[in-house]
Design a protein around this motif. Structure first.
Motif, PDB file in Angstrom:
ATOM      1  N   SER A 142     -14.264   0.748  11.209  1.00 29.57           N
ATOM      2  CA  SER A 142     -13.134   0.186  10.679  1.00 29.57           C
ATOM      3  C   SER A 142     -12.176   1.424  10.448  1.00 29.57           C
ATOM      4  CB  SER A 142     -13.126  -0.537   9.217  1.00 29.57           C
ATOM      5  OG  SER A 142     -12.088  -0.883   8.644  1.00 29.57           O
ATOM      6  N   TRP A 143     -12.528   2.434   9.966  1.00 26.44           N
ATOM      7  CA  TRP A 143     -11.477   3.666  10.104  1.00 26.44           C
ATOM      8  C   TRP A 143     -10.922   3.920  11.409  1.00 26.44           C
ATOM      9  CZ3 TRP A 143     -15.304   7.258   6.538  1.00 26.44           C
ATOM     10  CH2 TRP A 143     -15.369   6.553   5.285  1.00 26.44           C
ATOM     11  N   LEU A 171      -8.843   9.510   2.329  1.00 26.28           N
ATOM     12  CA  LEU A 171      -8.080   8.770   3.719  1.00 26.28           C
ATOM     13  C   LEU A 171      -6.764   8.076   3.355  1.00 26.28           C
ATOM     14  CD1 LEU A 171     -11.104   8.045   6.069  1.00 26.28           C
ATOM     15  CD2 LEU A 171      -9.739   9.742   6.425  1.00 26.28           C
ATOM     16  N   LEU A 172      -7.035   7.106   2.452  1.00 23.41           N
ATOM     17  CA  LEU A 172      -5.804   6.288   1.894  1.00 23.41           C
ATOM     18  C   LEU A 172      -4.570   7.351   1.420  1.00 23.41           C
ATOM     19  CD1 LEU A 172      -7.637   3.648   0.171  1.00 23.41           C
ATOM     20  CD2 LEU A 172      -6.175   3.242   2.356  1.00 23.41           C
ATOM     21  N   PRO A 212      -7.369   9.439  12.900  1.00 21.13           N
ATOM     22  CA  PRO A 212      -8.141  10.291  13.869  1.00 21.13           C
ATOM     23  C   PRO A 212      -9.320  10.742  13.480  1.00 21.13           C
ATOM     24  CG  PRO A 212      -5.670  10.830  13.220  1.00 21.13           C
ATOM     25  CD  PRO A 212      -6.126   9.966  12.292  1.00 21.13           C
ATOM     26  N   GLU A 213     -10.306  10.977  14.389  1.00 22.16           N
ATOM     27  CA  GLU A 213     -11.590  11.318  14.013  1.00 22.16           C
ATOM     28  C   GLU A 213     -11.603  12.587  13.429  1.00 22.16           C
ATOM     29  OE1 GLU A 213     -14.049  10.747  17.267  1.00 22.16           O
ATOM     30  OE2 GLU A 213     -13.794   8.505  17.527  1.00 22.16           O
ATOM     31  N   GLU A 214     -10.713  13.395  13.901  1.00 26.56           N
ATOM     32  CA  GLU A 214     -10.668  14.830  13.100  1.00 26.56           C
ATOM     33  C   GLU A 214     -10.346  14.600  11.770  1.00 26.56           C
ATOM     34  OE1 GLU A 214      -7.829  18.769  13.781  1.00 26.56           O
ATOM     35  OE2 GLU A 214      -6.807  16.929  13.753  1.00 26.56           O
ATOM     36  N   LEU A 215      -9.516  13.769  11.391  1.00 25.58           N
ATOM     37  CA  LEU A 215      -9.195  13.545   9.969  1.00 25.58           C
ATOM     38  C   LEU A 215     -10.164  12.909   9.026  1.00 25.58           C
ATOM     39  CD1 LEU A 215      -6.341  13.910   8.723  1.00 25.58           C
ATOM     40  CD2 LEU A 215      -6.094  11.609   8.711  1.00 25.58           C
ATOM     41  N   ILE A 216     -10.980  11.939   9.703  1.00 28.53           N
ATOM     42  CA  ILE A 216     -12.432  11.536   9.072  1.00 28.53           C
ATOM     43  C   ILE A 216     -13.253  12.815   8.885  1.00 28.53           C
ATOM     44  CG2 ILE A 216     -14.181   9.774   9.314  1.00 28.53           C
ATOM     45  CD1 ILE A 216     -12.352   8.248  11.289  1.00 28.53           C
ATOM     46  N   ARG A 252       1.470  10.762   4.772  1.00 32.86           N
ATOM     47  CA  ARG A 252       1.877  11.292   6.282  1.00 32.86           C
ATOM     48  C   ARG A 252       0.975  12.601   6.650  1.00 32.86           C
ATOM     49  NH1 ARG A 252       8.234   9.882   6.897  1.00 32.86           N
ATOM     50  NH2 ARG A 252       8.105   7.507   6.076  1.00 32.86           N
ATOM     51  N   VAL A 253      -0.387  12.381   6.237  1.00 26.95           N
ATOM     52  CA  VAL A 253      -0.992  13.672   6.523  1.00 26.95           C
ATOM     53  C   VAL A 253      -1.889  13.249   7.836  1.00 26.95           C
ATOM     54  CG1 VAL A 253      -2.891  15.113   5.985  1.00 26.95           C
ATOM     55  CG2 VAL A 253      -1.344  14.565   4.202  1.00 26.95           C
ATOM     56  N   LYS A 254      -1.633  13.796   9.039  1.00 21.42           N
ATOM     57  CA  LYS A 254      -2.089  13.215  10.198  1.00 21.42           C
ATOM     58  C   LYS A 254      -3.019  14.103  11.018  1.00 21.42           C
ATOM     59  CE  LYS A 254       2.110  10.454  10.943  1.00 21.42           C
ATOM     60  NZ  LYS A 254       3.180  10.313  12.114  1.00 21.42           N
ATOM     61  N   ASN A 255      -3.148  15.367  10.724  1.00 20.56           N
ATOM     62  CA  ASN A 255      -3.864  16.621  11.476  1.00 20.56           C
ATOM     63  C   ASN A 255      -4.483  17.608  10.418  1.00 20.56           C
ATOM     64  OD1 ASN A 255      -1.864  18.261  11.226  1.00 20.56           O
ATOM     65  ND2 ASN A 255      -0.732  17.142  13.091  1.00 20.56           N
TER      66      ASN A 255
END
Length: 250
Positions: free
Chosen positions: A190-191, A224-225, A198-202, A231-234
């Protein structure tokens, strides 16, 4: 076989067939470890299913289970309690008003639901792997022919990233030190598929949870939320946000 041996074998088969046959879900035999069941717990489920199908006993006693398993009543009681606590089985009660009898039976809908959820997740992962494999083989040809909107050739490092992507579930299992449950696999899917993290973020959120000593999915989801709201993306955004947080910037 000689005549005597053949006769003995056929008599044994005939006796076995006359005693009935139980239909056991193959998925249970194949994937019980993926559901975090031990061999004895899986066998206990098989015995419960067999009692219902072959002998018409929907709620076998501990003594009856002890006879077929050879295990102590206390151990069997503990395993049944665990199977109920984790939602594999439940107990339904009903009344026969004509005979004024209250009876109980085991309900296996939880087991079938967990098997179905695991199989659905496995199919989804397989489709994702196929899609990634198709991209990995088609992208270099597009780059070599000058097409693909200027897509650069895939470098060895990016191939490594894709391999890591396919191992996202394995990385979580390694950090948790156990196989993931079907529900946990569904959360990770689901994430990726619904929330588009992004999988990097997970993986960075998993790393943060390990550092905090709170390795559980609810904590990772909160991270993650929070990152999404800010707006943290990488990885660079994570580093900047973390430094800001530790310096009392919020």
């Amino acid at each position: 076989m000689d005549g005597k041996t053949w006769s003995t074998w056929s008599e044994g088969v005939s006796f076995g067939l006359e005693n009935g046959m139980a239909v056991i879900p193959y998925a249970l035999l194949k994937y019980y470890r993926k559901l975090n069941l031990s061999g004895s717990e899986a066998m206990l489920l098989i015995h419960l299913l067999s009692f219902r199908q072959v002998e018409g006993i929907e709620f076998p006693s501990l003594e009856e289970l002890q006879v077929v398993t050879g295990r102590s009543i206390s151990v069997l009681a503990g395993e049944l309690q665990k199977l109920m606590k984790e939602g594999f089985i439940s107990i339904d009660g009903d009344n026969d008003e004509l005979r004024d009898i209250h009876y109980e039976r085991y309900n296996f809908s939880g087991l079938y639901g967990k098997l179905g959820a695991y199989l659905a997740t496995a199919v989804q992962e397989n489709e994702q792997d196929k899609d990634k494999g198709a991209y990995a083989t088609s992208a270099p040809r597009a780059a070599a022919s000058g097409g693909g909107f200027g897509t650069p050739p895939i470098s060895p490092s990016s191939l490594g990233d894709k391999e890591e992507s396919r191992n996202l579930f394995s990385i979580f299992e390694k950090e948790f030190g156990r196989p993931l449950s079907p529900m946990e696999c569904e959360t990770i899917s689901s994430w990726v598929d619904q929330d588009r993290y992004p999988e990097e973020l997970i993986l960075l959120a998993l790393k943060e949870s390990v550092f905090a000593g709170k390795v559980h999915f609810r904590y990772i989801d909160r991270i993650l939320l929070e990152w999404a709201r800010n707006r943290v993306k990488n990885a660079q955004d994570v580093k900047t946000y973390t430094q800001k947080f530790r310096n009392g910037g919020r």
